[in-house]
Design a protein around this motif. Structure first.
Motif, PDB file in Angstrom:
ATOM      1  N   THR A  21       0.818  -1.213   0.000  1.00 21.60           N
ATOM      2  CA  THR A  21       0.000   0.000   0.000  1.00 21.60           C
ATOM      3  C   THR A  21       0.852   1.263   0.000  1.00 21.60           C
ATOM      4  O   THR A  21       0.408   2.306  -0.469  1.00 21.60           O
ATOM      5  CB  THR A  21      -0.955   0.038   1.212  1.00 21.60           C
ATOM      6  OG1 THR A  21      -0.194  -0.047   2.406  1.00 21.60           O
ATOM      7  CG2 THR A  21      -1.965  -1.083   1.142  1.00 21.60           C
ATOM      8  N   CYS A  22       2.086   1.156   0.513  1.00 25.62           N
ATOM      9  CA  CYS A  22       2.917   2.357   0.625  1.00 25.62           C
ATOM     10  C   CYS A  22       4.375   1.944   0.789  1.00 25.62           C
ATOM     11  O   CYS A  22       4.672   0.926   1.424  1.00 25.62           O
ATOM     12  CB  CYS A  22       2.402   3.142   1.813  1.00 25.62           C
ATOM     13  SG  CYS A  22       3.521   4.143   2.716  1.00 25.62           S
ATOM     14  N   ILE A  44       2.349   5.501  -3.000  1.00 28.95           N
ATOM     15  CA  ILE A  44       1.093   5.040  -2.412  1.00 28.95           C
ATOM     16  C   ILE A  44       0.331   4.314  -3.506  1.00 28.95           C
ATOM     17  O   ILE A  44       0.107   4.857  -4.598  1.00 28.95           O
ATOM     18  CB  ILE A  44       0.258   6.206  -1.843  1.00 28.95           C
ATOM     19  CG1 ILE A  44       1.027   6.907  -0.721  1.00 28.95           C
ATOM     20  CG2 ILE A  44      -1.089   5.693  -1.327  1.00 28.95           C
ATOM     21  CD1 ILE A  44       0.319   8.120  -0.151  1.00 28.95           C
ATOM     22  N   ASN A  45      -0.064   3.096  -3.219  1.00 23.30           N
ATOM     23  CA  ASN A  45      -0.805   2.286  -4.173  1.00 23.30           C
ATOM     24  C   ASN A  45      -2.090   3.027  -4.567  1.00 23.30           C
ATOM     25  O   ASN A  45      -2.845   3.474  -3.703  1.00 23.30           O
ATOM     26  CB  ASN A  45      -1.141   0.934  -3.533  1.00 23.30           C
ATOM     27  CG  ASN A  45      -1.801  -0.028  -4.473  1.00 23.30           C
ATOM     28  OD1 ASN A  45      -2.627   0.341  -5.298  1.00 23.30           O
ATOM     29  ND2 ASN A  45      -1.442  -1.296  -4.346  1.00 23.30           N
ATOM     30  N   PRO A  46      -2.344   3.162  -5.870  1.00 21.77           N
ATOM     31  CA  PRO A  46      -3.549   3.881  -6.310  1.00 21.77           C
ATOM     32  C   PRO A  46      -4.860   3.254  -5.818  1.00 21.77           C
ATOM     33  O   PRO A  46      -5.877   3.940  -5.756  1.00 21.77           O
ATOM     34  CB  PRO A  46      -3.480   3.819  -7.837  1.00 21.77           C
ATOM     35  CG  PRO A  46      -2.121   3.375  -8.179  1.00 21.77           C
ATOM     36  CD  PRO A  46      -1.534   2.718  -6.982  1.00 21.77           C
ATOM     37  N   ALA A  48      -5.281   2.160  -2.794  1.00 19.03           N
ATOM     38  CA  ALA A  48      -5.370   2.395  -1.345  1.00 19.03           C
ATOM     39  C   ALA A  48      -5.999   3.754  -1.068  1.00 19.03           C
ATOM     40  O   ALA A  48      -6.122   4.600  -1.954  1.00 19.03           O
ATOM     41  CB  ALA A  48      -3.975   2.323  -0.738  1.00 19.03           C
ATOM     42  N   ASP A  49      -6.373   3.972   0.177  1.00 22.29           N
ATOM     43  CA  ASP A  49      -6.911   5.262   0.626  1.00 22.29           C
ATOM     44  C   ASP A  49      -5.721   6.210   0.807  1.00 22.29           C
ATOM     45  O   ASP A  49      -5.104   6.264   1.872  1.00 22.29           O
ATOM     46  CB  ASP A  49      -7.675   5.070   1.934  1.00 22.29           C
ATOM     47  CG  ASP A  49      -8.307   6.352   2.453  1.00 22.29           C
ATOM     48  OD1 ASP A  49      -7.968   7.448   1.962  1.00 22.29           O
ATOM     49  OD2 ASP A  49      -9.146   6.240   3.371  1.00 22.29           O
ATOM     50  N   SER A  50      -5.405   6.960  -0.233  1.00 22.34           N
ATOM     51  CA  SER A  50      -4.178   7.766  -0.248  1.00 22.34           C
ATOM     52  C   SER A  50      -4.178   8.854   0.821  1.00 22.34           C
ATOM     53  O   SER A  50      -3.133   9.127   1.421  1.00 22.34           O
ATOM     54  CB  SER A  50      -3.939   8.366  -1.631  1.00 22.34           C
ATOM     55  OG  SER A  50      -5.009   9.190  -2.010  1.00 22.34           O
ATOM     56  N   ASN A  51      -5.313   9.474   1.087  1.00 24.34           N
ATOM     57  CA  ASN A  51      -5.359  10.519   2.119  1.00 24.34           C
ATOM     58  C   ASN A  51      -5.061   9.950   3.499  1.00 24.34           C
ATOM     59  O   ASN A  51      -4.312  10.549   4.278  1.00 24.34           O
ATOM     60  CB  ASN A  51      -6.708  11.233   2.121  1.00 24.34           C
ATOM     61  CG  ASN A  51      -6.882  12.116   0.913  1.00 24.34           C
ATOM     62  OD1 ASN A  51      -5.921  12.686   0.401  1.00 24.34           O
ATOM     63  ND2 ASN A  51      -8.110  12.238   0.445  1.00 24.34           N
ATOM     64  N   ILE A  53      -3.391   7.134   4.227  1.00 24.64           N
ATOM     65  CA  ILE A  53      -1.998   6.680   4.285  1.00 24.64           C
ATOM     66  C   ILE A  53      -1.053   7.870   4.378  1.00 24.64           C
ATOM     67  O   ILE A  53      -0.118   7.872   5.183  1.00 24.64           O
ATOM     68  CB  ILE A  53      -1.662   5.785   3.085  1.00 24.64           C
ATOM     69  CG1 ILE A  53      -2.413   4.460   3.225  1.00 24.64           C
ATOM     70  CG2 ILE A  53      -0.158   5.556   2.971  1.00 24.64           C
ATOM     71  CD1 ILE A  53      -2.315   3.551   2.036  1.00 24.64           C
ATOM     72  N   LEU A  54      -1.294   8.892   3.563  1.00 23.21           N
ATOM     73  CA  LEU A  54      -0.436  10.073   3.596  1.00 23.21           C
ATOM     74  C   LEU A  54      -0.440  10.711   4.989  1.00 23.21           C
ATOM     75  O   LEU A  54       0.620  11.024   5.541  1.00 23.21           O
ATOM     76  CB  LEU A  54      -0.883  11.084   2.539  1.00 23.21           C
ATOM     77  CG  LEU A  54      -0.062  12.364   2.448  1.00 23.21           C
ATOM     78  CD1 LEU A  54       1.383  12.061   2.087  1.00 23.21           C
ATOM     79  CD2 LEU A  54      -0.685  13.313   1.430  1.00 23.21           C
ATOM     80  N   MET A  78       4.348  15.434  -3.564  1.00 21.72           N
ATOM     81  CA  MET A  78       3.179  15.200  -2.714  1.00 21.72           C
ATOM     82  C   MET A  78       3.517  15.494  -1.248  1.00 21.72           C
ATOM     83  O   MET A  78       2.715  16.095  -0.528  1.00 21.72           O
ATOM     84  CB  MET A  78       2.705  13.747  -2.873  1.00 21.72           C
ATOM     85  CG  MET A  78       1.523  13.379  -2.035  1.00 21.72           C
ATOM     86  SD  MET A  78       0.865  11.723  -2.364  1.00 21.72           S
ATOM     87  CE  MET A  78       2.314  10.687  -2.310  1.00 21.72           C
TER      88      MET A  78
END
Length: 100
Positions: A21-22, A44-46, A48-51, A53-54, A78
């Motif tokens: 995922t990351c 970050i895997n597209p 995945a929930d990028s917000n 994880i970030l 990013m």
């Protein structure tokens, strides 16, 4: 786990299905004005929930900087954007661009 004595850090997160995922790395470097963590690209895997994880990874990065008393030099656009939007990162941001 994070080892304070290792100048090369490698982080990967996987979901419950063992899908990446990351992933990101940091390297501690000596500069003329002191040590700095250079944070490389954050993948970050597209899917995945990028917000989410970030946000989680940025909290971890903040902890690393505070615990090691070493600033972070982000190279990923990013991450730079995240640092720009969150004031708590201004104290740990190495080579923060000047604002006009």
């Amino acid at each position: 786990m994070f080892n304070l004595n290792d100048p090369h850090q490698f982080f990967e997160l996987y979901d419950d299905d063992d899908v990446l995922t990351c992933r990101w790395t940091m390297d501690k470097m000596q500069r003329q004005d002191g040590e700095v963590w250079v944070m490389n690209h954050l993948f970050i895997n597209p899917q995945a929930d990028s917000n989410k994880i970030l946000t989680e990874e940025m909290e971890f990065i903040l902890e690393i900087a505070q615990e090691t008393k070493t600033p972070i030099w982000p190279l990923d656009p990013m991450v730079i954007d995240y640092f720009n939007k969150h004031d708590e990162f201004s104290k740990i941001w190495y080579h923060k661009p000047a604002t006009s």
